[in-house]
Design a protein around this motif. Sequence first.
Motif, short mmCIF file in Angstrom:
data_model
loop_
_atom_site.label_atom_id
_atom_site.label_comp_id
_atom_site.label_asym_id
_atom_site.label_seq_id
_atom_site.Cartn_x
_atom_site.Cartn_y
_atom_site.Cartn_z
N PRO A 2 9.78 -13.72 16.93
CA PRO A 2 9.17 -12.57 16.27
C PRO A 2 8.02 -12.99 15.35
O PRO A 2 8.09 -14.03 14.69
CB PRO A 2 10.31 -11.98 15.45
N ILE A 4 5.61 -11.36 12.32
CA ILE A 4 5.48 -10.26 11.37
C ILE A 4 4.08 -10.35 10.77
O ILE A 4 3.65 -11.43 10.36
CB ILE A 4 6.54 -10.35 10.26
N HIS A 81 10.61 -21.39 10.94
CA HIS A 81 10.12 -20.36 10.03
C HIS A 81 8.83 -20.88 9.42
O HIS A 81 8.81 -21.94 8.80
CB HIS A 81 11.16 -20.11 8.92
N PRO A 105 15.02 -16.06 15.07
CA PRO A 105 16.31 -15.53 14.62
C PRO A 105 17.46 -16.26 15.29
O PRO A 105 17.35 -16.70 16.43
CB PRO A 105 16.26 -14.06 15.05
N GLU A 110 20.80 -11.39 13.49
CA GLU A 110 19.37 -11.63 13.28
C GLU A 110 18.55 -11.23 14.50
O GLU A 110 17.48 -10.64 14.37
CB GLU A 110 19.13 -13.10 12.94
N LYS A 111 19.04 -11.53 15.69
CA LYS A 111 18.30 -11.16 16.90
C LYS A 111 18.22 -9.65 17.06
O LYS A 111 17.17 -9.11 17.42
CB LYS A 111 18.95 -11.81 18.12
N ALA A 114 15.74 -8.30 14.46
CA ALA A 114 14.36 -8.56 14.87
C ALA A 114 13.93 -7.60 15.97
O ALA A 114 12.82 -7.06 15.95
CB ALA A 114 14.21 -10.01 15.31
N ASP A 119 12.82 -6.80 10.42
CA ASP A 119 12.05 -7.82 9.72
C ASP A 119 10.72 -7.26 9.21
O ASP A 119 10.33 -7.50 8.06
CB ASP A 119 11.77 -9.02 10.63
N ASP A 120 10.05 -6.51 10.08
CA ASP A 120 8.77 -5.90 9.69
C ASP A 120 8.98 -4.94 8.52
O ASP A 120 8.19 -4.93 7.57
CB ASP A 120 8.15 -5.15 10.87
#
Length: 148
Positions: A2, A4, A81, A105, A110-111, A114, A119-120
Motif C-alpha cells: 500500500p 499512502i 515501512h 501490512p 493489517e491487510k 489496508a 491507512d489513508d
Amino acid sequence: MPTIDESIDIDVPISTAYDQWTQFEEFPQFMGGVDEVRQVSDTMTHWRTSIAGVDREFDAQITAQEPDRQISWRSVDGKTHEGNVTFEPLGATQTRVRVRTVWEPEGFTEKAGAALGADDRQVKADLKRFKEFIENRGVETGGWRGQV
C-alpha cells in the motif's frame, strides 16, 4: 504494498510547520495509534504503536532531512515501512504538508485495513490533528534545523 499519499494546507509559516514536525516525541499528541516516539539520535527514532489491536515497536532511520523542505525515513528492523514528508510554502503564512508512505501490512487485520483504506483515513486524520495542534499553538514546541 500500500502507498499512502495525503496532504493538508496549514495556516502557519513553513518554518513553524517544519520545526514542529521535527519534534518526533510530540507525535502521540496528534497521531492516532502512536503511543510513544523516542528520538534515539539525530537520525534514529524508536516507535511504539497500537493500531486496531496490533501492537508494534520498531526503529526508523531518518535517511534525508532538509530544513523547510523534507524529511524521509525507513524502518530498520526488517519491516517494510518508508516514507517522506514534504513542506511547500503557499505564501508567507501558509504551508502544504504532504505525507507519502509505503508499507507492507502483516497479518489479516493489517491487510484488511489496508484493503479498506483505513491507512489513508488514519494519515488524513493525523494530518488534520497536526494542523489543529500547530495552528492552535501558533508556534512550534521546538525544532531541529540540522541536515541529513
